[in-house]
Write an enzyme that holds these catalytic residues in place. Structure first.
Site, PDB file in Angstrom:
ATOM      1  N   HIS A  27      36.753  35.085  21.664  1.00 49.21           N
ATOM      2  CA  HIS A  27      37.150  35.097  20.262  1.00 49.21           C
ATOM      3  C   HIS A  27      36.241  36.012  19.439  1.00 49.21           C
ATOM      4  CE1 HIS A  27      39.545  33.281  17.181  1.00 49.21           C
ATOM      5  NE2 HIS A  27      38.505  33.505  16.406  1.00 49.21           N
TER       6      HIS A  27
ATOM      7  N   CYS B  34      46.563  49.805  31.720  1.00 52.21           N
ATOM      8  CA  CYS B  34      46.935  49.056  30.516  1.00 52.21           C
ATOM      9  C   CYS B  34      46.048  47.838  30.294  1.00 52.21           C
ATOM     10  CB  CYS B  34      48.408  48.648  30.558  1.00 52.21           C
ATOM     11  SG  CYS B  34      48.787  47.548  31.915  1.00 52.21           S
TER      12      CYS B  34
HETATM   13  C1  PEP Z   1      45.690  43.054  33.053  1.00 56.78           C
HETATM   14  O1  PEP Z   1      45.609  42.133  33.861  1.00 56.78           O
HETATM   15  O2  PEP Z   1      44.847  43.977  32.967  1.00 56.78           O
HETATM   16  C2  PEP Z   1      46.815  43.106  32.097  1.00 56.78           C
HETATM   17  C3  PEP Z   1      47.022  44.157  31.329  1.00 56.78           C
HETATM   18  O3  PEP Z   1      47.612  42.025  32.024  1.00 56.78           O
HETATM   19  P1  PEP Z   1      47.237  40.661  31.246  1.00 56.78           P
HETATM   20  O4  PEP Z   1      45.953  40.905  30.507  1.00 56.78           O
HETATM   21  O5  PEP Z   1      48.396  40.372  30.373  1.00 56.78           O
HETATM   22  O6  PEP Z   1      47.076  39.698  32.374  1.00 56.78           O
END
Ligand code: PEP
Ligand code: MG
Length: 559
Positions: A189, A490
């Site tokens: 957070h 991502c």
């Molecule tokens: C990840 O695991 O890096 C991702 C982008 O997915 P999430 O954070 O939604 O698990």
């Protein structure tokens, strides 16, 4: 010349600050839940509890009156929780059973926290708020100040064990010029709020931070994750000046993403619904690199119909009518439970039936979602713009083949998240059936390092700078080159400007992150050539650990 005294930890918000340290007031020591009182004190203990909880609630409400927006909402929600009848009833019962008020608070809050933790996901996040209420009420019962923000009248660097949402929400960035915590991780957070406020932030410093006394002059560098104690004054002032200059460059940067020598690197947005997509479209994002579809349905009891889903997707597609949008199929389970796709209790949900595994075993859930995406794609009328669809948690070629066929039958472009080490190791094979991949560094770090991404104690392991993680990314990029398949990132790694250079050097061609993180990444990439990125990547993957990878990369790039 004396040696520099520098602590290294996880930098989560870039920026440089030089100011004296101020400690957040610590949480109170918790009382023994087994203490007892004599029967004649029962009524007075109940009254003490009610008065203390009322004081906590009133104090938070008063702070809410002086706050706006999200901060006011968080404060009011915590004020309400302080008077919540559920835990009060349990506490009163404990007092009647012989506990003093302090112990009764611990007993009651523990009970409710356990219930929320076992519900998992967003419910579990409420535990932090409940524990904050517990600590405040106990402090009041003892006649002490409540834990949290100290009163600060001049610019200071705030040090804390970890901060409660009610505290981080009311930070004044004019006075708190940097935030450093003993615990917490990149997704804690504290980190999220610091990012929103643009306050330089370093988390998970560990025990060494506790030795820094209030008033000590510190130089904090959020990009490098360093805290220098009693730095040379001239050097520190110069570092702050350079940091400001960099911030100005970031503010001026308008895109598109490319290196200094013109190599294009698409900078895309991570979004959770239509409103975040619309906001992203107003900024520098060149499209959407990760639409987390599960976030639109966290409170749905029943599976949304194909029409309802298509509407939600259509609105995101329309925010970027002429650009690439990558829709991720439902990543339900683990930290994001969905009521309509819940396959029951698991002891180890992060390693359990989540992501593609749920969508596949829930009687046509995946097929219906892809129908909805196909419907949204045709309704949004995206002439020539690319709608890509990827599945989370792919681990085998058979899963990728199954998913790719379903997509192609519907005219969709299939891809996969690379977030399980098996997928990175098999990336070459996966790319024979898929058209693109996107590396989810949050989960890839968690699964490579066998370290829970939610654990504040393991943030040094769930760090995408870990050479083991970088090598899996490297392997995926090599497969991408050999098969001419686009490779994106991502996860949170894409939001780190320094790491972004390494990722580009490894061969990543798009980076997707929170829209607010993109300008800093873009401005950094604009300063370095592809060749410099390649050299930095070579150094980073051959480093012995995450801290030296970071340090050597910064040195190689002269940052
Ligand atoms: C990840 O695991 O890096 C991702 C982008 O997915 P999430 O954070 O939604 O698990
Ligand atoms: Mg993931």
């Amino acid at each position: 010349m004396t040696a520099k005294h520098i602590l290294n930890a996880t930098g989560v918000v870039p920026g440089v600050a030089y100011a004296p340290a101020a400690w957040a007031r610590p949480r109170p020591e918790l009382p023994d839940p087994n203490s007892t009182i004599s029967g004649d004190r029962t009524e007075s203990e109940i009254e003490r509890l009610q008065v203390a909880a009322g004081q906590v609630s009133d104090g938070l409400k008063e702070r809410a009156d002086h706050a706006t927006g999200h901060a006011a909402e968080v404060l009011l929600a915590t004020a309400k929780l302080a008077l919540d009848k559920g835990w009060h009833r349990t506490a009163v019962k404990a007092i009647r059973g012989g506990s003093p008020a302090e112990s009764a608070v611990v007993i009651a809050i523990d009970k409710f926290s356990d219930m929320l933790k076992s519900a998992g996901g967003l419910m579990a996040e409420r535990v932090t708020d409940l524990e904050d209420v517990r600590d405040r009420v106990i402090a009041r019962l003892r006649g002490e100040d409540e834990p949290g923000l100290p009163s600060i009248s001049s610019p200071s660097i705030l040090l804390a064990e970890d901060l409660a949402p009610a505290d981080t929400a009311t930070i004044n960035p004019e006075l708190v010029v940097a935030l450093v915590t003993v615990l917490g991780g990149p997704t804690s957070h504290t980190a999220i709020i610091a990012r929103q406020l643009g306050v330089p932030c370093i988390v998970a410093v560990g025990d060494a931070l506790r030795d820094i006394p209030a008033g000590e002059l510190l130089l904090v560098d959020g990009a490098h994750g360093t805290i220098e104690l009693h730095p040379d004054e001239d050097g520190a002032v110069e570092a702050v000046r350079i940091g400001k200059e960099l911030a100005e460059q970031v503010a001026k940067w308008e895109g598109p993403g490319r290196t200094a020598d013109g190599e294009a690197v698409q900078l895309l947005a991570n979004v959770g619904d239509a409103s975040t997509a619309r906001q992203a479209a107003g900024g520098v994002a060149e499209g959407v690199g990760l639409f987390r579809t599960e976030l639109s349905f966290l409170s749905s009891e029943l599976e949304p119909t194909i029409e309802q889903q298509a509407k939600a997707y259509d609105e995101v597609l329309k925010s970027f009518p002429n650009s690439k949008v990558v829709i991720r199929t439902l990543d339900a389970g683990s930290d994001k439970p969905l009521a309509f796709a819940d396959l029951g209790h698991e002891d180890n949900p992060a390693l359990g039936v989540r992501g593609l595994r749920i969508s596949r075993s829930s009687g046509g859930l995946m097929e219906r979602q892809l129908d909805a995406v196909a419907q949204a794609q045709s309704e949004a009328n995206r002439d020539g713009a690319k709608t890509w669809v990827m599945a989370p948690m792919i681990a085998t070629l058979e899963e990728a083949t199954w998913f790719a066929e379903l997509c192609r039958e519907r005219g969709l472009t299939p891809g996969a998240m690379i977030e399980v080490p098996a997928a990175a190791l098999l990336s070459h094979e996966l790319m024979t059936v898929l058209d693109f991949v996107s590396i989810g560094t949050n989960d890839l770090s968690q699964y490579t390092m066998a370290a829970d991404r939610m654990s504040p104690h393991l943030a040094h392991l769930t760090d995408p700078w870990q050479p083991a993680v970088l090598r899996l990314i490297d392997m995926t990029c090599r497969s991408g080159e050999l098969t001419d398949t686009p490779v994106g990132v991502c996860g949170e790694a894409a939001a780190d400007p320094l790491l972004a250079c390494v990722l580009v050097g490894l061969g990543v061609n798009s980076l997707s992150a929170a829209p607010t993180a993109l300008p800093a990444v873009g401005a950094q990439l604009a300063q370095v050539t592809k060749e410099q990125c390649r050299a930095a990547a070579e150094i980073a993957i051959n480093s012995v650990d995450a801290a030296s990878a970071r340090e050597a990369t910064a040195e190689a790039l002269g940052i």
